[in-house]
Design an enzyme around this catalytic site. Structure first.
Site, short mmCIF file in Angstrom:
data_model
loop_
_atom_site.label_atom_id
_atom_site.label_comp_id
_atom_site.label_asym_id
_atom_site.label_seq_id
_atom_site.Cartn_x
_atom_site.Cartn_y
_atom_site.Cartn_z
N HIS A 145 -74.97 -121.67 37.90
CA HIS A 145 -74.62 -121.11 36.59
C HIS A 145 -73.76 -122.10 35.80
O HIS A 145 -74.03 -122.36 34.63
CB HIS A 145 -73.89 -119.78 36.81
CG HIS A 145 -73.32 -119.17 35.56
ND1 HIS A 145 -73.93 -118.13 34.91
CD2 HIS A 145 -72.20 -119.45 34.86
CE1 HIS A 145 -73.20 -117.80 33.85
NE2 HIS A 145 -72.14 -118.59 33.80
N GLU A 146 -72.76 -122.66 36.46
CA GLU A 146 -71.87 -123.59 35.76
C GLU A 146 -72.59 -124.86 35.34
O GLU A 146 -72.41 -125.36 34.24
CB GLU A 146 -70.66 -123.95 36.64
CG GLU A 146 -69.76 -122.77 36.98
CD GLU A 146 -69.33 -121.99 35.75
OE1 GLU A 146 -69.20 -122.60 34.67
OE2 GLU A 146 -69.13 -120.77 35.85
N GLU A 227 -74.29 -117.12 28.22
CA GLU A 227 -74.10 -116.63 29.59
C GLU A 227 -75.44 -116.24 30.21
O GLU A 227 -75.74 -116.58 31.35
CB GLU A 227 -73.16 -115.42 29.61
CG GLU A 227 -71.70 -115.75 29.36
CD GLU A 227 -71.18 -116.82 30.31
OE1 GLU A 227 -71.48 -116.76 31.52
OE2 GLU A 227 -70.47 -117.73 29.83
#
Lengths: 409, 128, 185
Positions: A145-146, A227
């Site tokens: 995700h990062e 996100e």
């Protein structure tokens, strides 16, 4: 595929442009109000200068300040081999030009963030609470995700959008104060009063109140969209959406709050560090989408590509979608892979089962901070290891397992 | 970390990749939240229920908030201090009591947990 | 005069398009090379780790001569592989042999307790992961390249300058089928 995602930030970019226009309009209205008729352009100039200065300041200190404020320690491979390996794995999956620097923050609240304006100078930071709670597959999801944020160039975008929103807030604040202390009245007298001055005053006041709210709403809308896209990227990189889903659940269930998070840094984290459990937050004012929804979308994925994420998103929320159309055009069509619990194809197996990998991760991060804290390690012949703090009072420590007494000198 | 009972610095003991903090004075044991759960196949296998007792609450060694008194283990026989966010405090011999309780209910609890506690805190004779 | 200008303009547009497509083909080919280099680094790393692993397990696994030999042989086969398809086949064979070794290692508690073995196991399985993630990215890049080379109008320029479609790195079905199903914990 990836270049198209970058190109498809256009929609987000349009929102940033809208915010910039808002700043200009605010500047113009203040110019007219304080400077008299025809001074609007000067107001715009002042607004732009404020914004430019803030941009320059954030540009030159952005990354380092973020890491310093959160008390992050840089780690090397020998410090935390598993974390380091996972970041390396995701770097390869994301095709980043360089592996980001890895930082650890000593904080019991589980969370993670990425920073850095360009993929070449990016860094990723995780808390010790995160490493203590997650297994290898879950950590892979979070790091995916990062690195998704880095790959999609979100950090740059959010920094830019954040500074813009900040400039609007400051300008509106100063402007409102100026009006309160009567800055505009003398002007209206000089220009002979009249309807137009009154209208300008009303417009300026309304703008000064609404513009910061609007700027913040736009900023949050962009943030939430990024996100979802980072979640989708993590699923594509790992080909195992369950890893991130289960990590998000664990993070959400944690009772601890992040000590270093402020409102300014909140959007950088994988979950909103400031959201209070049990307190209902209006959806429009959240930096992050609700975790339950993110988990549901991830769990509903039938394959490991953006199209599956899009379909699952549509199923879960009833909304059209969050993935840019061009990213879906020539999607890989990759399948999911099994997690390490039922390790299938060679090459997807984690070093050990999920439980064991969680223990290993917890010990590696603890030992890292014990070394930093000056603890002394004494291995006992029975298989235990005693770790003695520097402020230990007694001269001896007993191994509880075999009863052997060790000298602490 | 400082012992919540005697306020002296504790030391850490690692066994089978599980860690606990031990007080050199009173022999009390602290487990960080999640540490014992790491031994179990599914979370929540180590259940507890609130206890009715006259004992005074102690401050949590990590966050300083008052800890709750709870009964832990399959037989709910061991009275320990629990901080909902930080972890569990066992007085001296309370871990052995838990070991004994786990051994008595060995059919229902995870063998890894029983083995860890049994290995770490062997239940000795009455003189122990 | 006007006709000449129009023709000139047309020529500029065509040449510009030509240069653009050619450059993007070269760019894609470099990306494929770069992606393969990443895979190659990880394959080499695994190759170098194996002697260390064999040395560590030898003392513990007395009844697994065949399994150990299979790993050594699979490793040797890599040095013998010349072309990229051969290499890919040999590497998949090594993945499968290593998978079997780690599967049988479950039966040796002493080995599993060895710190040296555990860190080697983490290194090797992580390298396996890195290979498969780098491969995933490589295949994506190859797909972009091949689409451009084979589809109109890129295929015209690709044909003129001899741009060939690249080979995918696919794990052979044989290796996938032989990979052991291991249940941990």
């Amino acid at each position: 595929m990836w270049e198209q995602i970058a190109a498809n930030r256009r929609k987000s970019f349009m929102l940033v442009v809208a915010t910039a226009l808002l700043l200009m309009v605010l500047g113009y209205a203040f110019g007219e109000y304080f400077g008299g008729r025809g001074s609007g352009p000067y107001g715009v100039a002042v607004a732009v200068v404020v914004w430019l200065v803030m941009t320059l300041v954030s540009w030159f200190q952005g990354d380092q300040v973020m890491l310093a404020v959160s008390g992050a320690h840089k780690v090397k491979k020998e410090d935390l081999p598993v974390l380091f390996n996972v970041v390396e794995e995701m770097t390869l999956a994301a095709g980043l030009p360089k592996m980001p620097d890895v930082y650890v923050i000593d904080d019991p609240a589980p969370n993670a963030f990425a920073t850095g304006r360009r993929p070449e100078t990016a860094a990723v930071a995780v808390t010790s609470g995160l490493l203590r709670r997650l297994n290898r597959d879950e950590l892979q999801g979070v790091i995916g995700h990062e690195l998704g944020h880095i790959r999609n160039r979100d950090i740059q975008l959010m920094l830019f959008a954040g500074v813009l929103a900040g400039a609007i807030v400051i300008l509106a604040e100063v402007g409102l104060r100026g009006m309160w202390f009567g800055g505009g009245r003398s002007r209206s007298r000089r220009s002979g009063g009249g309807d137009s001055a009154g209208i300008i005053a009303v417009i300026a006041i309304v703008l000064a109140i609404l513009a910061p709210l609007l700027a913040r709403l736009i900023y949050l809308a962009i943030s939430r969209k990024r996100e979802y896209l980072a979640d989708a990227s993590a699923a594509v990189f790992t080909r195992y959406p369950e890893g991130l889903a289960s990590a998000l659940e664990k993070i959400a269930a944690s009772p601890q709050k992040l000590a270093h998070a402020t409102r300014a840094t909140a959007p950088m984290y994988i979950v909103n560090p400031l959201a209070e459990a049990g307190k209902m937050m209006a959806r429009a004012t959240a930096t992050h989408p609700p975790i339950a929804e993110r988990v549901k979308v991830l769990r509903g994925m039938g394959g490991a590509d953006f199209r599956s994420y899009q379909e699952s998103f549509h199923q879960a929320t009833g909304k059209k979608g969050v993935i840019p159309a061009s990213a879906l055009k020539d999607d890989g069509g990759a399948g999911l892979r099994p997690g390490s619990a039922g390790a299938g194809a060679a090459g997807s197996a984690a070093a050990a089962g999920p439980r064991a990998s969680q223990r290993t991760l917890a010990r590696q991060v603890d030992d890292f901070f014990y070394r930093k804290g000056g603890y002394k390690q004494i291995p006992c012949s029975c298989g235990t290891v005693l770790k003695i703090p520097p402020d230990f009072k007694s001269h001896q420590a007993v191994c509880p397992r075999c009863g052997k007494v060790h000298d602490v000198a | 970390m400082k012992c919540p009972v005697c306020s002296v610095p504790t030391y850490v003991v690692e066994y089978k990749e599980i860690e606990l903090d031990l007080c050199p004075e009173c022999g009390g044991v602290w487990f960080d939240r999640g540490e014992l759960e790491l031994l179990m196949p599914s979370e929540g296998a180590l259940e507890m229920s609130p206890a009715r007792t006259e004992e005074a609450g102690r401050p949590c060694p990590l966050c300083a908030r008052t800890m709750a008194k709870v009964n832990i283990g399959p037989g709910r026989r061991v009275l320990v201090d629990s901080c909902a966010t930080c972890g569990l405090w066992f007085d001296r011999h309370e871990v052995e009591d838990l070991s004994r309780d786990l051994a008595a209910h060995s059919m229902e609890v995870d063998p890894a947990l029983a083995e860890f506690l049994g290995g770490m805190f062997p239940v000795k004779g009455e003189e122990a | 005069m006007i006709v000449l200008l129009i023709l000139l303009g047309l020529l500029v547009v065509i040449v510009g398009w030509f240069v653009g497509v050619y450059n993007s083909l070269v760019g894609l080919r470099n990306q494929v090379k770069e992606a393969w280099a990443q895979v190659d680094v990880q394959l080499k790393r695994r190759f170098d780790l194996i002697p260390n692993l064999m040395e560590t397990v030898k003392g513990y696994m007395h009844h697994e001569r065949e399994t150990l030999e299979a790993v050594t042989q699979a490793r040797a086969a890599i040095s013998g592989a010349g072309s990229i398809p051969d290499r890919i086949k040999a590497e998949s064979g090594l993945s499968a042999a290593l998978g079997r070794l780690f599967a049988v290692s479950e039966a040796y508690p002493d080995l599993k307790a060895s710190q040296n073995f555990l860190s080697l196991q983490e290194e090797l399985t992580s390298t396996e992961n890195k290979i498969s993630f780098a491969r995933q990215f490589y295949n994506q890049t190859v797909m972009n390249m091949n689409n451009k080379v084979q589809m109109f109008p890129g295929n015209i320029i690709a044909g003129m300058f001899n741009f060939q479609p690249e080979t995918y790195f696919e794990v052979t079905e044989e290796a996938e089928r032989e990979a052991p199903k291991v249940k941990f914990d």
